[in-house]
Design a protein around this motif. Structure first.
Motif, PDB file in Angstrom:
ATOM      1  N   LYS A  52       5.215   2.112  -9.486  1.00  7.52           N
ATOM      2  CA  LYS A  52       4.711   1.379 -10.640  1.00  7.52           C
ATOM      3  C   LYS A  52       4.832  -0.126 -10.431  1.00  7.52           C
ATOM      4  O   LYS A  52       5.785  -0.605  -9.824  1.00  7.52           O
ATOM      5  N   VAL A  53       3.850  -0.832 -10.931  1.00  4.04           N
ATOM      6  CA  VAL A  53       3.846  -2.291 -10.912  1.00  4.04           C
ATOM      7  C   VAL A  53       3.587  -2.762 -12.332  1.00  4.04           C
ATOM      8  O   VAL A  53       2.580  -2.394 -12.941  1.00  4.04           O
ATOM      9  N   ASP A  54       4.520  -3.539 -12.871  1.00  6.33           N
ATOM     10  CA  ASP A  54       4.421  -4.020 -14.257  1.00  6.33           C
ATOM     11  C   ASP A  54       4.245  -2.854 -15.230  1.00  6.33           C
ATOM     12  O   ASP A  54       3.473  -2.932 -16.186  1.00  6.33           O
ATOM     13  N   LYS A 178       6.675 -14.640   7.656  1.00 10.98           N
ATOM     14  CA  LYS A 178       7.106 -13.936   6.446  1.00 10.98           C
ATOM     15  C   LYS A 178       6.469 -12.558   6.351  1.00 10.98           C
ATOM     16  O   LYS A 178       7.114 -11.581   5.947  1.00 10.98           O
ATOM     17  N   VAL A 179       5.204 -12.481   6.710  1.00  8.21           N
ATOM     18  CA  VAL A 179       4.508 -11.199   6.641  1.00  8.21           C
ATOM     19  C   VAL A 179       5.047 -10.253   7.710  1.00  8.21           C
ATOM     20  O   VAL A 179       5.229  -9.051   7.463  1.00  8.21           O
ATOM     21  N   LEU A 203       1.329   1.889   0.829  1.00 11.69           N
ATOM     22  CA  LEU A 203       1.291   1.466  -0.567  1.00 11.69           C
ATOM     23  C   LEU A 203       2.501   0.606  -0.908  1.00 11.69           C
ATOM     24  O   LEU A 203       2.365  -0.456  -1.538  1.00 11.69           O
ATOM     25  N   LYS A 204       3.692   1.034  -0.501  1.00  7.54           N
ATOM     26  CA  LYS A 204       4.904   0.252  -0.785  1.00  7.54           C
ATOM     27  C   LYS A 204       4.839  -1.114  -0.103  1.00  7.54           C
ATOM     28  O   LYS A 204       5.269  -2.125  -0.671  1.00  7.54           O
ATOM     29  N   LEU A 205       4.292  -1.139   1.105  1.00  2.00           N
ATOM     30  CA  LEU A 205       4.153  -2.412   1.816  1.00  2.00           C
ATOM     31  C   LEU A 205       3.183  -3.338   1.101  1.00  2.00           C
ATOM     32  O   LEU A 205       3.456  -4.543   0.948  1.00  2.00           O
ATOM     33  N   ASN A 206       2.074  -2.812   0.623  1.00  2.00           N
ATOM     34  CA  ASN A 206       1.085  -3.647  -0.071  1.00  2.00           C
ATOM     35  C   ASN A 206       1.583  -4.118  -1.428  1.00  2.00           C
ATOM     36  O   ASN A 206       1.237  -5.216  -1.878  1.00  2.00           O
ATOM     37  N   VAL A 207       2.376  -3.295  -2.102  1.00  2.00           N
ATOM     38  CA  VAL A 207       2.972  -3.724  -3.372  1.00  2.00           C
ATOM     39  C   VAL A 207       3.917  -4.896  -3.113  1.00  2.00           C
ATOM     40  O   VAL A 207       3.919  -5.903  -3.844  1.00  2.00           O
ATOM     41  N   GLU A 211       3.728  -9.037  -4.325  1.00  2.00           N
ATOM     42  CA  GLU A 211       4.846  -9.794  -4.895  1.00  2.00           C
ATOM     43  C   GLU A 211       5.097 -11.059  -4.105  1.00  2.00           C
ATOM     44  O   GLU A 211       5.398 -12.110  -4.679  1.00  2.00           O
ATOM     45  N   LEU A 212       4.959 -10.971  -2.791  1.00  2.00           N
ATOM     46  CA  LEU A 212       5.136 -12.144  -1.940  1.00  2.00           C
ATOM     47  C   LEU A 212       4.049 -13.180  -2.218  1.00  2.00           C
ATOM     48  O   LEU A 212       4.329 -14.390  -2.245  1.00  2.00           O
TER      49      LEU A 212
END
Length: 215
Positions: A52-54, A178-179, A203-207, A211-212
């Motif tokens: 979940k995001v927000d 950073k990436v 998916l977790k990496l793109n989420v 945020e970054l």
């Protein structure tokens, strides 16, 4: 005759009572107990391992999904979004209603290893991925050009994630270092230390990437 009727009636009543008891135990009590234990001990997994995001669900960490643009290529396939890390190809294809792959048709293409169609497809994918990421075709890892057996693999190899890092950094105007570090932070090792291969959940990496970008 009366004894026979009474015996039959008793057997029917006993069978009915057994049916009712088993229905309550196996159909009500057991599912409630198992569901309660699952919700208490494995809440996230019991609810589909949602990410979940927000407060809004963006997918499941167990199911692959596409990260594509609204535009399509000459063959009608969605073009990959350069802002995001891309998953493995899928024989299932993206769902028309959302970005997740089609679960009802999940599976492999069933093409043999010596299939000309498969070999041609792999060659084309290798060329496309190399051009998309600005690397040599020989540097494209195997999982980048081959679909998984399930068609909904949510993970890619660390090598494929690392290959995409510079392109993602450039498109999002982020420092490449950073990436690259973000990728390393999302590398999961072998299960129990010896099963499977190191992997990165796309998916977790793109989420984490989004945020970054926000920060």
């Amino acid at each position: 005759m009366n004894n026979s009727v009474r015996s039959t009636a008793r057997l029917l009543m006993a069978g009915l009572r057994a049916l009712l008891v088993l229905t309550v135990v196996c159909g009500v009590i057991y599912p409630l107990v198992v569901t309660g234990i699952a919700q208490a001990a494995f809440h996230d997994k019991a609810n589909g391992s949602e990410i979940k995001v927000d407060g809004k669900s963006v997918g499941s960490e167990l199911l692959g999904q596409s990260f594509s643009l609204d535009k399509k290529d000459k063959d009608g396939n969605p073009l990959p979004d350069p802002q995001y890390f891309q998953p493995r190809p899928s024989a299932a294809g993206p769902n028309t209603e959302n970005t997740q792959y089609k679960l009802l048709v999940s599976g492999a293409s069933n093409l043999a290893a010596d299939s000309k169609v498969l070999l041609t497809s792999i060659q084309q994918r290798r060329a496309d991925i190399a051009a998309f990421n600005g690397v040599a075709p020989k540097d494209v890892p195997t999982d980048a050009v081959t679909a998984s057996g399930s068609g909904v693999d949510p993970d890619i190899s660390p090598a494929y994630a690392r290959l995409q890092a510079d392109r993602v950094a450039k498109t999002n105007h982020l420092p490449a270092a950073k990436v690259r570090q973000l990728v390393e932070d999302h590398v999961d090792g072998r299960q129990l230390g010896f099963m499977g291969e190191p992997r990165v959940n796309v998916l977790k990496l793109n989420v984490a990437l989004r945020e970054l970008v926000k920060n």
